[in-house]
Design an enzyme around this catalytic site. Structure first.
Site: not given
Length: 291
Positions: A133, A158, A227, A230, A253, A262
């Site tokens: 990120r 995150k 992003h 990413r 994640h 995805y």
């Protein structure tokens, strides 16, 4: 609002919220108070409902942005003021599910090669080569590059989670050239100020500027921001045969559902399943016979 601001700040810090979330929540409460020209502790559910509607109609915010505002208000009223909060009275808006923009590998190549400065080129290669990120990229330290194990350490990502991602040999060579170019050696991989020689990390807007400038120079019409790279990292890994669980770990994640989207973007997976139309035995249409 000085006293209330201090109270809210202490509550956020006690729960170890990130600096970015802390700044955002406090900013949202200040805007809420400014909208009604009144201290927020004197505002109630009716004001919140009215404000929520105006975030859509007047400010044209997306459902995701409105939800962020409501999360800040909910934290303020429950944790800071210790007041009840009714989700039924202030429901979170339904999110629109939109597939993110994806660049082909050829477009990513064009983007990187069109970077107007070496500093921007290194940022673009790091974003795409690691899938980090933008905030994680700006906080990277030189010591996070582990050339012996060929990994990049992402610290305090995150959710305050650490993780490792692969270090490409191509990226390692670029980072070494980048390090030699820096005028002043720093603990930060991407130092701040206009000469990239500060004792603080570069601003989180810098990756945005790098993407926008390179896309403009490359003539790419798609909107390109950090992003997007990413998303490209994850999608291109999936197309190359990587499994979803591995990609989940690399992206950091918490839920595999986040990573599963995805599958909707991978050409390999889209083309692997034929359309049911292909199984039909159709006679030639009238237009084909006439030809």
């Amino acid at each position: 609002m000085t006293h209330l601001r201090k109270m809210m700040l202490e509550e956020l810090q006690r729960r170890h919220y990130s600096e970015a979330t802390t700044r955002r929540y406090i900013r949202f409460i200040e805007r809420f108070a400014q909208h009604f020209h009144r201290s927020p502790d004197r505002l109630g559910p009716q004001h919140i409902r009215e404000y929520q509607a105006q975030l859509f109609t007047l400010h044209r915010l997306t459902p995701g942005s409105v939800t962020n505002h409501l999360c800040a208000l909910r934290f303020f009223y429950i944790q800071t003021l210790k007041r009840p909060w009714s989700i039924a009275d202030t429901p979170y808006p339904k999110k629109r599910y939109r597939l993110p923009t994806i660049l082909s590998q050829e477009e990513v190549t064009q983007l990187i090669e069109a970077a107007p400065t070496p500093f921007y080129r290194t940022i673009l290669m790091t974003l795409y080569g690691t899938g980090v990120r933008r905030a994680e990229l700006t906080r990277l330290k030189v010591s996070d590059i582990d050339s012996r194990r060929m990994v990049v350490h992402i610290q305090d990502g995150k959710g305050h989670q650490d993780r490792d991602v692969m270090l490409s040999p191509v990226l390692l060579e670029e980072l070494r050239a980048h390090w030699r170019r820096l005028r002043k050696k720093s603990v930060w991989l991407f130092p701040g100020n206009r000469w990239h020689s500060g004792d603080h990390p570069t601003d989180t807007k810098t990756p945005y500027h790098a993407c926008a400038a390179a896309a403009r120079c490359a003539g790419i019409k798609k909107r390109v921001y950090p992003h997007v790279l990413r998303h490209c990292f994850a999608t291109h890994l999936l197309e190359a045969g990587a499994d979803l669980h591995t990609i989940q770990i690399l992206l950091g994640h918490h839920d595999l559902k986040e990573t599963a989207r995805y599958l909707h973007l991978s050409q390999r997976h889209l083309h692997a399943t034929p359309s049911p139309l292909d199984a039909l035995v159709l006679k030639k249409g009238r237009s084909s016979q006439e030809e």
